[in-house]
Design an enzyme around this catalytic site. Structure first.
Site, short mmCIF file in Angstrom:
data_model
loop_
_atom_site.label_atom_id
_atom_site.label_comp_id
_atom_site.label_asym_id
_atom_site.label_seq_id
_atom_site.Cartn_x
_atom_site.Cartn_y
_atom_site.Cartn_z
N THR A 187 52.16 31.69 -60.98
CA THR A 187 50.97 32.13 -60.27
C THR A 187 50.90 31.35 -58.96
O THR A 187 51.25 30.17 -58.91
CB THR A 187 49.69 32.01 -61.12
OG1 THR A 187 48.64 32.72 -60.48
CG2 THR A 187 49.30 30.60 -61.42
N CYS A 209 40.97 27.55 -58.68
CA CYS A 209 41.43 28.17 -59.93
C CYS A 209 42.33 27.22 -60.71
O CYS A 209 42.86 26.26 -60.18
CB CYS A 209 42.20 29.45 -59.61
SG CYS A 209 41.22 30.76 -58.85
N HIS A 234 45.61 32.72 -65.10
CA HIS A 234 45.12 32.29 -63.78
C HIS A 234 43.60 32.36 -63.84
O HIS A 234 42.99 33.40 -63.58
CB HIS A 234 45.67 33.21 -62.69
CG HIS A 234 45.31 32.77 -61.31
ND1 HIS A 234 46.24 32.72 -60.31
CD2 HIS A 234 44.14 32.36 -60.75
CE1 HIS A 234 45.65 32.31 -59.19
NE2 HIS A 234 44.37 32.10 -59.43
#
Length: 163
Positions: free
Chosen positions: A28, A34, A51
């Site tokens: 990712t 995040c 994610h």
């Protein structure tokens, strides 16, 4: 979606709020506040990656990988359906940067994401084998489940490390 992230053409690249489970390379890109939550079963060589964007779903069920309070459970459920057992699964937690200046009255999403992910892992009795969280630099991650599992972290400041 396939990409050549870190020179690997067979990687599955996850977008915001997505999750996957399998024995193939996955990544990712562009983690700020995040979190990349990677669950890994070294015995079965199966990994799950989410994610995570936000700490709590508040009842939303359409994208469980998007929220810290649902991502852990969905990854564990899918891994168990592929023969994994919880006592052989460990976690890698990366991300949760503070990308912007916050006032004392505002809530830092990165810090809240880190706390929520750790709380959910503790509830599920999943140990954290590696953690790189917080700070002010965004990150991208790449995980190879084969062998002993290999994690590469590329930081927005140009540095890169391998675990």
């Amino acid at each position: 979606m396939e990409n050549d992230f870190f020179g690997e053409e067979t990687a599955v690249i996850l977008g915001l709020g997505e999750h996957r489970v399998g024995n193939y390379p996955m990544a990712t890109i562009g983690l700020g506040s995040c979190i990349a939550l990677i669950l890994y079963d070294r015995r079965r060589l199966i990994a799950g990656l989410a994610h995570i964007m936000l700490p709590e779903s508040r009842g939303s069920v359409d994208r469980p990988g998007k929220f810290a309070d649902t991502a852990t459970n969905v990854l564990l459920d899918e891994m168990e359906s592929q023969g994994c057992t919880r006592n052989t699964i460990a976690a890698f937690v990366v991300g949760g940067a503070s990308m912007f200046v916050f006032s004392a009255n505002s809530l830092n999403i990165g810090e809240r994401n880190i706390a929520a992910v750790k709380e959910n892992l503790q509830k599920q009795r999943i140990r954290i084998d590696y953690e790189e969280t917080g700070g002010k630099v965004g990150r991208s991650v790449y995980f190879w489940p084969e062998g002993k599992g290999r994690l590469v972290i590329k930081r927005a400041d140009g540095t890169c490390s391998q675990v």
